[in-house]
Design an enzyme around this catalytic site. Structure first.
Site, mmCIF file in Angstrom:
data_model
loop_
_atom_site.group_PDB
_atom_site.id
_atom_site.type_symbol
_atom_site.label_atom_id
_atom_site.label_comp_id
_atom_site.label_asym_id
_atom_site.label_seq_id
_atom_site.Cartn_x
_atom_site.Cartn_y
_atom_site.Cartn_z
ATOM 1 N N CYS A 2 0.816 -1.214 0.000
ATOM 2 C CA CYS A 2 0.000 0.000 0.000
ATOM 3 C C CYS A 2 0.857 1.274 0.000
ATOM 4 O O CYS A 2 1.874 1.354 0.658
ATOM 5 C CB CYS A 2 -0.943 0.077 1.187
ATOM 6 N N ARG A 27 6.081 -0.666 -4.448
ATOM 7 C CA ARG A 27 5.725 -1.279 -3.172
ATOM 8 C C ARG A 27 4.773 -2.459 -3.351
ATOM 9 O O ARG A 27 4.594 -3.256 -2.438
ATOM 10 C CB ARG A 27 5.059 -0.235 -2.264
ATOM 11 N N TRP A 75 -2.689 -2.878 -1.537
ATOM 12 C CA TRP A 75 -2.233 -4.276 -1.607
ATOM 13 C C TRP A 75 -3.173 -5.034 -0.674
ATOM 14 O O TRP A 75 -3.142 -4.840 0.545
ATOM 15 C CB TRP A 75 -0.787 -4.356 -1.128
ATOM 16 N N ASN A 101 -2.980 2.567 5.202
ATOM 17 C CA ASN A 101 -2.029 1.459 5.068
ATOM 18 C C ASN A 101 -1.979 0.764 6.410
ATOM 19 O O ASN A 101 -1.974 1.443 7.440
ATOM 20 C CB ASN A 101 -0.601 1.958 4.798
ATOM 21 N N GLY A 102 -1.845 -0.561 6.392
ATOM 22 C CA GLY A 102 -1.740 -1.281 7.658
ATOM 23 C C GLY A 102 -2.935 -2.184 7.860
ATOM 24 O O GLY A 102 -3.703 -2.449 6.928
ATOM 25 N N GLU A 481 19.214 -17.743 -1.043
ATOM 26 C CA GLU A 481 18.927 -16.479 -1.721
ATOM 27 C C GLU A 481 18.736 -16.684 -3.229
ATOM 28 O O GLU A 481 17.843 -16.095 -3.835
ATOM 29 C CB GLU A 481 20.049 -15.469 -1.423
ATOM 30 N N LYS A 485 15.327 -15.650 -5.150
ATOM 31 C CA LYS A 485 15.331 -14.696 -6.283
ATOM 32 C C LYS A 485 14.585 -15.299 -7.459
ATOM 33 O O LYS A 485 13.762 -14.655 -8.081
ATOM 34 C CB LYS A 485 16.763 -14.418 -6.724
ATOM 35 N N GLU A 488 10.584 -15.892 -6.747
ATOM 36 C CA GLU A 488 9.721 -14.730 -6.547
ATOM 37 C C GLU A 488 9.443 -13.969 -7.843
ATOM 38 O O GLU A 488 8.378 -13.385 -7.975
ATOM 39 C CB GLU A 488 10.259 -13.791 -5.469
ATOM 40 N N HIS A 504 17.721 -37.090 2.207
ATOM 41 C CA HIS A 504 16.827 -37.522 3.295
ATOM 42 C C HIS A 504 15.364 -37.291 2.922
ATOM 43 O O HIS A 504 14.537 -37.018 3.795
ATOM 44 C CB HIS A 504 17.201 -36.806 4.593
ATOM 45 N N LYS A 603 7.028 -4.454 -1.721
ATOM 46 C CA LYS A 603 8.416 -4.123 -1.417
ATOM 47 C C LYS A 603 8.631 -3.985 0.087
ATOM 48 O O LYS A 603 9.616 -4.434 0.632
ATOM 49 C CB LYS A 603 8.805 -2.823 -2.129
HETATM 50 C C1 F6R Z 1 13.126 -10.650 -1.583
HETATM 51 C C2 F6R Z 1 12.887 -9.533 -0.690
HETATM 52 C C3 F6R Z 1 12.243 -9.822 0.616
HETATM 53 C C4 F6R Z 1 12.818 -8.897 1.704
HETATM 54 C C5 F6R Z 1 12.024 -9.071 3.002
HETATM 55 C C6 F6R Z 1 12.569 -8.198 4.112
HETATM 56 O O1 F6R Z 1 13.744 -10.230 -2.761
HETATM 57 O O2 F6R Z 1 13.169 -8.410 -1.000
HETATM 58 O O3 F6R Z 1 12.372 -11.152 0.975
HETATM 59 O O4 F6R Z 1 14.159 -9.191 1.889
HETATM 60 O O5 F6R Z 1 10.681 -8.748 2.777
HETATM 61 O O6 F6R Z 1 12.480 -6.852 3.789
HETATM 62 P P1 F6R Z 1 13.349 -5.768 4.527
HETATM 63 O O7 F6R Z 1 14.775 -6.037 4.210
HETATM 64 O O8 F6R Z 1 12.873 -4.467 3.971
HETATM 65 O O9 F6R Z 1 13.079 -5.914 5.998
#
Ligand code: F6R
Length: 608
Positions: A2, A27, A75, A101-102, A481, A485, A488, A504, A603
């Site tokens: 949001c 976001r 969102w 937002n929230g 990671e 990547k 997602e 296992h 985001k």
């Molecule tokens: C993946 C990604 C998320 C953030 C997670 C934490 O690419 O960006 O997994 O790493 O939402 O976000 P922050 O770092 O803003 O606390």
């Protein structure tokens, strides 16, 4: 997650609101809307889908006259994405309008009470209770009504509010959801994040929890929840709007991948002085560092993955026991706090709800908290005892790349500092580490040069259903990671596994042609990983290996190999992650997906 924008000034509000919302698209959202005061009434447009639909509907805002307004990208949390559930939300009389937002956690209790009083709900959102509560409490004094609502609701909120009988003001309030106020010569603004208003001003106030603000064209007045006036100082934003624009790249993600040498260099260089690691903002004496008995690293998503790497490095280099926990688990798990514990919260946005809650949980138990944070002035940065900033600059793409790399760099510095003070490494080892650390930015640049090669390889896997990433130790952290990547942004199912654990159970999923990405950068366990590669190859897997230069013999085992330049084993993540980021990017691109705004994701995750 949001986005809110609000404006009151001399210019037409709607185009400014649409422009601001476009800067918050990163976001994540599924619907958008704006409300403006047109001189006699509040008018509103809101639609499901992309902002461009709203933009077209209002002809870039032209069809909505008026010099004050609020806007929102939603969102969905409570209620599916739809025109009706989109914000803003009106009361029945169209005299009060709200964007939020929230999450209002006690909304269903409040809703029942309001319904008993005759309020009719038209949407499925939790937000609608806010507008009806405001109506219930409003007696001509907006700030007093907002205060009362804030006392009734539980949960998190950033609010933008307009009252029809106060056409020369817009109002806002916040608790646990970010909100900033911008002051400019053409009027005043509110927003969820700096990029939305940077075109108009660099002078910004960060709102704290339970604060209310009333904006007019000329004035900004802050109040606490008791209605007492507050004096706040603005801060000047020192980065440029270009930093938040694509600058010729097709996507923010690619731009940010390319910005990694700079992000890492900017994070490291100010802290390497005369052969020493100097982290003044750590706020710890050498004595305190020596007496640290345990470190708990807490974060979410990629930041958590950086934390997993941090565990291997801090334990290996500085010989301190390190726990790593997901913030959403930590906050409810009733952890054991020992004296001499340091909690490290890692967060790009500094606003992640679970990470912020974990920070508060640790602090409430007397644990010192260090934040490793990218966004200056964010909630985690403000609430931590000390904050070590990662200097990655604004990160817009939902999938993090440069902030993750900068987090790794910060953890390297921290581990080296602790190791040096605790004398767990020699001066010679420290000097070697420092030399390797300084080389990382240029080695990343070198790896970026292989983008065409990775793109060609990625194009072969556009139709894949599932993949595996495997590795041991730090290579396992890299796998976590790399796998995130990919999944997602490409929507291909992918799992990261500790290479020795695959047999296992999970190896039963490996079949003819399954792509397994094997990380083999850690010399100590290299031969063990090779055995695991052989295990999956025997079951028909196609293996792409990522290993160190000099291990050309791996080509006898793996089908496709990417070599990373020589570095200290502790730092391998910073290099090995680059081809994996590029791989994820090109798979997503090849599948024709929205790389920067993957479905269902936001985001900044400001709800738990
Ligand atoms: C993946 C990604 C998320 C953030 C997670 C934490 O690419 O960006 O997994 O790493 O939402 O976000 P922050 O770092 O803003 O606390």
């Amino acid at each position: 997650m949001c986005g809110i924008v609000g404006y009151i000034g001399d210019k037409q509000a709607a185009p400014i609101l649409l422009d601001g919302l476009s800067k918050l698209e990163y976001r994540g959202y599924d619907s958008a809307g704006i409300a403006v005061f047109d001189g006699s009434r509040i008018i509103m447009e809101k639609v499901m889908g992309r902002l461009k639909v709203l933009d077209e509907l209002t002809e870039g805002g032209k069809t909505m006259p008026g010099i004050s307004g609020i806007g929102h990208t939603r969102w969905a949390t409570h209620g599916s994405p739809s025109d009706t559930n989109a914000h803003p939300h009106f009361n029945k009389e169209h005299s009060i309008v709200v964007v939020h937002n929230g999450i209002i956690e006690n909304y269903s209790k409040l809703k029942k009470k309001l319904e008993r009083k005759g309020y009719e709900f038209v949407s499925e959102t939790d937000t609608e209770v806010l507008v009806h509560l405001l109506t219930e409490y409003y007696d001509g004094n907006p700030v007093a009504a907002i205060e009362k609502v804030m006392r009734r609701v539980e949960g998190s909120y950033a609010l933008g509010i307009m009252f029809k009988d106060h056409p020369h003001h817009i109002y806002a309030a916040r608790k646990d959801s970010p909100l900033i106020v911008g002051q400019s010569s053409m009027g005043n603004l509110i927003a969820s994040d700096v990029p939305a208003i940077l075109k108009y001003t660099r002078s910004v106030y960060y709102m704290e929890n339970e604060e209310i603000v009333c904006l007019s064209k000329e004035n900004i007045r802050f109040y606490n929840i008791d209605g007492e006036a507050l004096v706040k100082e603005p801060v000047t934003i020192d980065w440029d709007i270009d930093a938040a624009e694509k600058g010729g790249y097709e996507h923010f993600m690619l731009k940010e991948i390319y910005e990694q040498p700079k992000a890492v260099r900017d994070t490291i260089s100010p802290r390497l002085k005369n052969g020493e690691v100097v982290i003044e903002e750590l706020g710890m004496t050498d004595e305190e560092i020596r007496h640290t008995r345990k470190i708990i690293i807490i974060a979410c998503g990629s930041a958590y993955h950086a934390g997993v790497t941090g565990k291997y490095i801090l334990e290996g280099m500085a010989r301190i026991p390190v726990e790593v926990d997901l913030a959403s688990e930590f906050r409810y798990r009733n952890p054991i706090y020992e004296e001499g514990t340091l909690a490290i919260i890692i967060s790009q946005s500094g606003e992640t709800a679970d990470s912020l809650a974990a920070l508060r949980e640790a602090r409430n138990h007397g644990v010192r908290v260090l934040g490793i944070v990218n966004v200056v002035g964010s909630s985690i940065a403000r609430e931590a005892d000390n904050v070590m900033y990662t200097w990655a600059g604004p990160e817009i793409s939902v999938a993090t790349t440069k902030a993750y790399s900068a987090q790794l760099a910060a953890l390297y510095l921290l581990a080296m500092k602790f190791a040096k003070v605790r004398e767990t490494i020699t001066q010679e080892e420290f000097a070697e580490l420092q030399k390797d650390l300084e080389k990382i930015p240029e080695q990343i640049e070198q790896l970026l040069g292989m983008k065409e090669k990775i793109q060609r390889f990625a194009n072969r896997y556009l139709a894949a259903d599932h993949m595996f990433f495997i590795g041991r130790g730090i290579d396992y952290a890299i796998s976590l990671e790399g796998s995130l990547k990919l999944k997602e942004i490409s929507y291909i199912h992918s799992e990261a596994y500790a290479a020795g654990e695959l047999k296992h159970g999970t190896i039963s999923l490996v079949e003819e042609g399954t792509l397994v990405v094997a990380l083999a950068t850690q010399e100590k366990v290299y031969s063990k990983t090779i055995s695991n590669i052989v295990e999956v190859k025997t079951r028909g897997a196609f293996v792409m290996a990522v290993t160190n230069e000099g291990h050309e013999e791996i080509e006898k085992t793996a089908d496709y190999v990417i070599y990373i330049p020589k570095t200290n084993a502790y730092f391998a993540n910073s290099l090995a992650i680059i081809p994996l980021q590029l791989f994820a990017y090109y798979v997503s691109l090849g599948r024709g997906l929205d790389v920067d705004k993957p479905r269902n994701l936001a985001k900044s995750v400001t709800v738990e």
